[in-house]
Scaffold this motif. Structure first.
Motif, PDB file in Angstrom:
ATOM      1  N   ALA A  66       0.853  -1.190   0.000  1.00 46.64           N
ATOM      2  CA  ALA A  66       0.000   0.000   0.000  1.00 46.64           C
ATOM      3  C   ALA A  66       0.887   1.237   0.000  1.00 46.64           C
ATOM      4  O   ALA A  66       2.038   1.197   0.446  1.00 46.64           O
ATOM      5  N   ARG A  67       0.337   2.309  -0.513  1.00 45.05           N
ATOM      6  CA  ARG A  67       1.042   3.595  -0.472  1.00 45.05           C
ATOM      7  C   ARG A  67       0.376   4.498   0.538  1.00 45.05           C
ATOM      8  O   ARG A  67      -0.846   4.676   0.523  1.00 45.05           O
ATOM      9  N   VAL A  68       1.168   5.068   1.439  1.00 45.63           N
ATOM     10  CA  VAL A  68       0.689   6.084   2.364  1.00 45.63           C
ATOM     11  C   VAL A  68       1.317   7.396   1.919  1.00 45.63           C
ATOM     12  O   VAL A  68       2.535   7.584   2.029  1.00 45.63           O
ATOM     13  N   ALA A  69       0.498   8.296   1.391  1.00 47.73           N
ATOM     14  CA  ALA A  69       1.014   9.532   0.817  1.00 47.73           C
ATOM     15  C   ALA A  69       1.619  10.426   1.897  1.00 47.73           C
ATOM     16  O   ALA A  69       1.027  10.600   2.969  1.00 47.73           O
ATOM     17  N   PRO A  70       2.810  10.996   1.649  1.00 48.09           N
ATOM     18  CA  PRO A  70       3.380  11.944   2.599  1.00 48.09           C
ATOM     19  C   PRO A  70       2.428  13.114   2.824  1.00 48.09           C
ATOM     20  O   PRO A  70       1.808  13.620   1.884  1.00 48.09           O
ATOM     21  N   GLY A  71       2.306  13.521   4.063  1.00 47.31           N
ATOM     22  CA  GLY A  71       1.406  14.613   4.403  1.00 47.31           C
ATOM     23  C   GLY A  71       1.410  14.842   5.897  1.00 47.31           C
ATOM     24  O   GLY A  71       2.321  14.373   6.603  1.00 47.31           O
ATOM     25  N   PRO A  72       0.405  15.540   6.421  1.00 43.04           N
ATOM     26  CA  PRO A  72       0.323  15.732   7.872  1.00 43.04           C
ATOM     27  C   PRO A  72       0.331  14.383   8.593  1.00 43.04           C
ATOM     28  O   PRO A  72      -0.284  13.414   8.129  1.00 43.04           O
ATOM     29  N   GLN A  73       1.013  14.325   9.717  1.00 45.08           N
ATOM     30  CA  GLN A  73       1.175  13.053  10.410  1.00 45.08           C
ATOM     31  C   GLN A  73      -0.157  12.423  10.786  1.00 45.08           C
ATOM     32  O   GLN A  73      -0.327  11.193  10.706  1.00 45.08           O
ATOM     33  N   GLU A  74      -1.131  13.237  11.179  1.00 48.63           N
ATOM     34  CA  GLU A  74      -2.425  12.676  11.567  1.00 48.63           C
ATOM     35  C   GLU A  74      -3.092  11.989  10.372  1.00 48.63           C
ATOM     36  O   GLU A  74      -3.676  10.907  10.518  1.00 48.63           O
ATOM     37  N   HIS A  75      -2.992  12.601   9.194  1.00 47.21           N
ATOM     38  CA  HIS A  75      -3.578  11.997   8.002  1.00 47.21           C
ATOM     39  C   HIS A  75      -2.862  10.697   7.651  1.00 47.21           C
ATOM     40  O   HIS A  75      -3.509   9.704   7.275  1.00 47.21           O
ATOM     41  N   MET A  76      -1.543  10.686   7.763  1.00 48.43           N
ATOM     42  CA  MET A  76      -0.793   9.476   7.467  1.00 48.43           C
ATOM     43  C   MET A  76      -1.126   8.379   8.468  1.00 48.43           C
ATOM     44  O   MET A  76      -1.264   7.205   8.090  1.00 48.43           O
ATOM     45  N   ARG A  77      -1.279   8.762   9.732  1.00 47.70           N
ATOM     46  CA  ARG A  77      -1.626   7.772  10.761  1.00 47.70           C
ATOM     47  C   ARG A  77      -2.988   7.159  10.481  1.00 47.70           C
ATOM     48  O   ARG A  77      -3.182   5.940  10.600  1.00 47.70           O
ATOM     49  N   GLU A  78      -3.945   7.982  10.081  1.00 47.33           N
ATOM     50  CA  GLU A  78      -5.287   7.482   9.764  1.00 47.33           C
ATOM     51  C   GLU A  78      -5.265   6.570   8.539  1.00 47.33           C
ATOM     52  O   GLU A  78      -5.912   5.513   8.519  1.00 47.33           O
TER      53      GLU A  78
ATOM     54  N   ARG B 189      -6.229   2.578   8.488  1.00 44.97           N
ATOM     55  CA  ARG B 189      -7.286   2.071   7.597  1.00 44.97           C
ATOM     56  C   ARG B 189      -6.756   0.970   6.692  1.00 44.97           C
ATOM     57  O   ARG B 189      -7.387  -0.091   6.540  1.00 44.97           O
ATOM     58  N   LEU B 190      -5.592   1.190   6.095  1.00 43.31           N
ATOM     59  CA  LEU B 190      -5.022   0.201   5.191  1.00 43.31           C
ATOM     60  C   LEU B 190      -4.611  -1.066   5.943  1.00 43.31           C
ATOM     61  O   LEU B 190      -4.743  -2.179   5.412  1.00 43.31           O
ATOM     62  N   ARG B 191      -4.159  -0.891   7.155  1.00 36.11           N
ATOM     63  CA  ARG B 191      -3.802  -2.066   7.984  1.00 36.11           C
ATOM     64  C   ARG B 191      -5.052  -2.905   8.261  1.00 36.11           C
ATOM     65  O   ARG B 191      -5.009  -4.141   8.175  1.00 36.11           O
ATOM     66  N   ARG B 192      -6.154  -2.242   8.570  1.00 32.98           N
ATOM     67  CA  ARG B 192      -7.408  -2.977   8.785  1.00 32.98           C
ATOM     68  C   ARG B 192      -7.843  -3.707   7.520  1.00 32.98           C
ATOM     69  O   ARG B 192      -8.461  -4.777   7.583  1.00 32.98           O
TER      70      ARG B 192
ATOM     71  N   THR C 139       4.575   1.740   1.567  1.00 34.77           N
ATOM     72  CA  THR C 139       5.584   2.583   0.939  1.00 34.77           C
ATOM     73  C   THR C 139       5.190   4.046   1.136  1.00 34.77           C
ATOM     74  O   THR C 139       4.085   4.450   0.788  1.00 34.77           O
ATOM     75  N   LEU C 140       6.104   4.816   1.713  1.00 34.22           N
ATOM     76  CA  LEU C 140       5.788   6.161   2.214  1.00 34.22           C
ATOM     77  C   LEU C 140       6.292   7.259   1.287  1.00 34.22           C
ATOM     78  O   LEU C 140       6.689   8.323   1.738  1.00 34.22           O
ATOM     79  N   GLY C 141       6.259   7.010  -0.018  1.00 34.01           N
ATOM     80  CA  GLY C 141       6.727   7.998  -0.969  1.00 34.01           C
ATOM     81  C   GLY C 141       8.137   7.691  -1.433  1.00 34.01           C
ATOM     82  O   GLY C 141       8.693   6.621  -1.174  1.00 34.01           O
ATOM     83  N   SER C 142       8.739   8.651  -2.106  1.00 34.57           N
ATOM     84  CA  SER C 142      10.096   8.481  -2.630  1.00 34.57           C
ATOM     85  C   SER C 142      11.051   9.454  -1.953  1.00 34.57           C
ATOM     86  O   SER C 142      10.626  10.418  -1.292  1.00 34.57           O
ATOM     87  N   ASP C 143      12.337   9.202  -2.124  1.00 33.02           N
ATOM     88  CA  ASP C 143      13.328  10.124  -1.564  1.00 33.02           C
ATOM     89  C   ASP C 143      13.138  11.525  -2.136  1.00 33.02           C
ATOM     90  O   ASP C 143      13.179  12.528  -1.402  1.00 33.02           O
ATOM     91  N   ARG C 144      12.866  11.636  -3.435  1.00 32.99           N
ATOM     92  CA  ARG C 144      12.639  12.950  -4.038  1.00 32.99           C
ATOM     93  C   ARG C 144      11.426  13.636  -3.425  1.00 32.99           C
ATOM     94  O   ARG C 144      11.466  14.826  -3.072  1.00 32.99           O
ATOM     95  N   GLU C 145      10.354  12.887  -3.324  1.00 37.29           N
ATOM     96  CA  GLU C 145       9.095  13.421  -2.791  1.00 37.29           C
ATOM     97  C   GLU C 145       9.258  13.888  -1.349  1.00 37.29           C
ATOM     98  O   GLU C 145       8.802  14.977  -0.961  1.00 37.29           O
TER      99      GLU C 145
END
Length: 268
Positions: A219-231, A235-238, A245-251
């Motif tokens: 699954a991809r968790v888009a980089p962003g505010p920590q609360e959004h990433m945690r949510e 959800r994806l874990r459930r 995968t939490l994005g790329s080094d460039r991103e």
């Protein structure tokens, strides 16, 4: 078997545990080492859309192994030689882009794993490759390790691939699957909107099929505010994801640089 190490990522997945990683798109040993220092579990060395290739990919694999993070290679295409060379360089995982049929999946498996040879589709064999420690590991031990521990992931990035998904998931030797949201959003004319309603409907169907097959998926968790990433992670874990995968080094660098610059910008 005397081959000394397992694949920690495959072991975590088998135990139902979560693992997190990033794409490395820059030709940067430092990026690999920083990912490991940050506590990530794997790096996907991106030959398809990034700078690594050939001998430089091997150098990044060496760096990953030296600092204890699992090296996965996203090959540039489905060429059998490219797949084989990535494995022989020491990759513990192979990401195969844009798989559209069960036959393509079988071809990829045959190129990566010795135990899945088919007429005209098997991989070449050389006892002195780097993954076999240049010949120091007995050949039977190396081939047994390869087939047990190298993780083969297929990326579904097209409508054609989605139509063939059940057949692809049933191919022996496929270890995991990922949905290429951005490529699909592009093909569907969504102008890169990989998280809108249309793509969420596609994802729901993908998830139903993958869950029914019992196939591990990235699954991809888009980089962003920590609360959004945690949510998003929860959800994806459930929903059954075990690799994130939490994005790329460039991103992530762009986001970090913008965040550092923001306090110095005039207020809106």
């Amino acid at each position: 078997m005397t081959y000394p190490h397992a694949n920690p990522l495959k072991e975590r997945v088998a135990a139902g545990e979560a693992a997190c990683g990033i794409y490395v798109q820059m030709d940067s040993v430092d990026a690999v080492e920083i990912a490991a220092a940050a506590g990530l579990d794997y790096v996907i060395l991106d030959e398809e859309h990034g700078a690594p290739s050939g001998a430089r990919t091997t150098a990044l694999i060496r760096a990953a192994q030296a600092c204890g993070i699992v090296p996965i290679v996203r090959v540039a295409d489905q060429d059998r030689t490219a797949l084989r060379r990535a494995v022989e360089a020491g990759a513990a995982g192979i990401y195969v882009p844009d798989v559209r049929s069960a036959d393509q999946a079988r071809q990829a498996v045959a190129a990566v794993k010795f135990g899945h040879r088919t007429a005209g589709a098997g991989r070449g064999a050389c006892p002195s490759v780097r993954a076999a420690r240049h010949g120091a590991v007995p050949w039977p031990d190396y081939t047994a390790w390869n087939d047990r521990y190298v993780q083969l992931t297929v990326l579904i990035e097209s409508r054609e691939g989605l139509r063939a998904l059940d057949e692809i998931l049933a191919v022996p030797g496929v270890d995991a699957v990922a949905l290429g949201r951005f490529d699909l959003a592009h093909e569907l004319g969504l102008n890169g909107d990989r998280y809108g309603a249309a793509m969420e409907a596609v994802f729901a169907q993908f998830l139903a099929q993958v869950s029914a097959a019992g196939m591990p998926w990235f699954a991809r968790v888009a980089p962003g505010p920590q609360e959004h990433m945690r949510e998003a992670y929860a959800r994806l874990r459930r929903q059954g994801a075990c690799m994130f995968t939490l994005g790329s080094d460039r991103e992530l660098l762009l986001k970090s640089f913008r965040g550092a610059l923001a306090p110095m910008q005039p207020s809106a």
